[in-house]
Design an enzyme around this catalytic site. Structure first.
Site, PDB file in Angstrom:
ATOM      1  N   ASP A 180      48.982  46.023  71.266  1.00  0.00           N
ATOM      2  CA  ASP A 180      48.296  46.039  72.564  1.00  0.00           C
ATOM      3  C   ASP A 180      49.175  46.629  73.687  1.00  0.00           C
ATOM      4  O   ASP A 180      49.356  45.997  74.740  1.00  0.00           O
ATOM      5  CB  ASP A 180      47.878  44.611  72.966  1.00  0.00           C
ATOM      6  CG  ASP A 180      47.130  43.885  71.867  1.00  0.00           C
ATOM      7  OD1 ASP A 180      46.301  44.519  71.201  1.00  0.00           O
ATOM      8  OD2 ASP A 180      47.381  42.678  71.670  1.00  0.00           O
ATOM      9  N   GLU A 218      36.578  45.535  73.196  1.00  0.00           N
ATOM     10  CA  GLU A 218      37.614  44.810  73.937  1.00  0.00           C
ATOM     11  C   GLU A 218      38.635  45.819  74.460  1.00  0.00           C
ATOM     12  O   GLU A 218      38.453  47.034  74.352  1.00  0.00           O
ATOM     13  CB  GLU A 218      38.280  43.773  73.028  1.00  0.00           C
ATOM     14  CG  GLU A 218      38.907  44.373  71.779  1.00  0.00           C
ATOM     15  CD  GLU A 218      39.440  43.329  70.808  1.00  0.00           C
ATOM     16  OE1 GLU A 218      39.463  42.138  71.133  1.00  0.00           O
ATOM     17  OE2 GLU A 218      39.853  43.735  69.705  1.00  0.00           O
TER      18      GLU A 218
HETATM   19  O1  FUB Z   1      46.433  41.027  70.030  1.00  0.00           O
HETATM   20  C1  FUB Z   1      45.423  40.050  70.038  1.00  0.00           C
HETATM   21  C2  FUB Z   1      44.083  40.669  70.252  1.00  0.00           C
HETATM   22  O2  FUB Z   1      43.831  41.642  69.251  1.00  0.00           O
HETATM   23  C3  FUB Z   1      43.975  41.450  71.553  1.00  0.00           C
HETATM   24  O3  FUB Z   1      43.785  40.642  72.655  1.00  0.00           O
HETATM   25  C4  FUB Z   1      42.853  42.341  71.225  1.00  0.00           C
HETATM   26  O4  FUB Z   1      42.689  43.404  72.109  1.00  0.00           O
HETATM   27  C5  FUB Z   1      43.210  42.777  69.828  1.00  0.00           C
HETATM   28  O5  FUB Z   1      44.128  43.827  69.817  1.00  0.00           O
END
Ligand code: FUB
Length: 329
Positions: free
Chosen positions: A31, A221
């Site tokens: 991320d 997301e």
């Molecule tokens: O890294 C945890 C979660 O997985 C993140 O918040 C999302 O965007 C995905 O990458």
């Protein structure tokens, strides 16, 4: 072999430098949110544990570079131990600078987003509020999973906090960067015919809403908004399927509606897609993560590639450089 050594030395003497993808390999990271502060490029990331079997992350990482090749590891810049109101899931962060202070936005427990503040980009950060800035347990409109904060400070200095999983949300921030201004808004994404792209519509034909689907403009997301030539680019993940990746939509308005344009990059090995786009020393870059090293979606590694726009301002989808040496001119 001699031929390749000669070619390598020739390229180095011509001013080429080389980097590796993933560019951080001594620990697992994911991320990546890339920001430029004081001429240096910083990457704030999640930190996947070495023995992870889920996203049970405990702290956040930060790296910096001035040449895109040599990276400094600033260690754990903030951790669950620094937060009194959360115990688990230190997920995708972002950080920005304002009035000489650095603000670090972090999601925890899949339900809350907090903000920490520091005098330096690499911390030490301190929880600024002692409570969440966003809390879906108290505010259902934040969506069931208000994760993945991404900040835009616009040219007029208005700051926006984007976030959400499946439910895309945004809220304005006050100049102090730790208080909200006004109410939460939904981010609307349209296709080029003006039809709304909705997760629920996609899921109608699927077994349930949790289905791992992706591949088009439906919001998943990882929102990341940047401005280029008066156009706002809303970059996000379009789901969790094999063909899911980072895509983008554009608008003349930071609050949207945004019109879906296409892929930022081709899919990578990781089934989560989350990254950022930044301009540094005149070039554009896309940061993302893969699971090339571990072959586990819970042990990811951050990568970078150069990003190009065509003359219409459209992103030319990046073909990710797989593990190995990448060349930076
Ligand atoms: O890294 C945890 C979660 O997985 C993140 O918040 C999302 O965007 C995905 O990458």
């Amino acid at each position: 072999m001699k031929k390749y050594i000669f070619l390598f030395l020739t390229l180095v003497s011509m001013g080429f430098s080389f980097a590796q993808n993933p560019f951080i390999t001594h620990k697992f990271t994911a991320d990546p949110s890339a920001r430029v502060f004081n001429g240096k490029l910083y990457v704030y990331s999640s930190h996947d544990e070495d023995d992870a079997t889920y996203f049970d992350m405990l702290d956040w990482a930060c790296f910096s570079t001035t040449n895109m090749v040599d990276w400094n590891d600033h260690g754990a810049i903030f951790s669950l131990k620094d937060i009194k109101w959360a115990n688990k899931w230190a997920w995708a962060p972002d950080a920005v600078e304002r009035n000489g202070k650095y603000y670090f936005y972090f999601p925890v427990e899949r339900k809350k987003i907090g903000v920490a503040v520091a005098n330096h980009p690499e911390g030490p950060f301190k929880d600024a509020l002692g409570k969440p800035l966003i809390n879906s347990l108290e505010e259902p409109f934040a969506g069931p999973e208000p994760i993945d904060p991404g900040i835009l400070i616009d040219d007029d200095k208005q700051a926006y906090l984007y976030f959400g999983c499946r439910d895309a949300r945004v809220v304005k921030l006050k100049e102090n960067m730790i208080e909200r201004e006004g109410s939460l808004h939904e981010i609307v994404i349209l296709d080029k015919q003006g039809k709304r792209l909705l997760w629920k519509e996609r899921a109608k034909s699927a077994a349930n809403l949790q289905v791992n689907h992706g591949g088009d403009g439906v919001y998943g997301e990882g929102p990341w908004v940047f401005k280029r030539k008066d156009l706002y680019y809303y970059v996000y993940s379009n789901g969790w399927a094999k063909d899911a990746t980072m895509v983008y939509a554009t608008s003349q308005n930071p609050l949207g509606p945004f019109v879906y344009q296409g892929k930022v990059m081709e899919p990578v090995s990781s089934w989560t897609s989350h990254g950022s786009v930044v301009q540094y020393k005149g070039k554009w870059y896309v940061f993302y993560h893969t699971q090339d090293i571990s072959n586990s979606g819970f042990k990811r590694s951050i990568c970078v590639d150069e990003l190009f726009f065509n003359e219409k301002g459209e992103i030319i989808p990046v073909k990710p450089t797989r593990t190995g040496v990448i060349k930076l001119k």
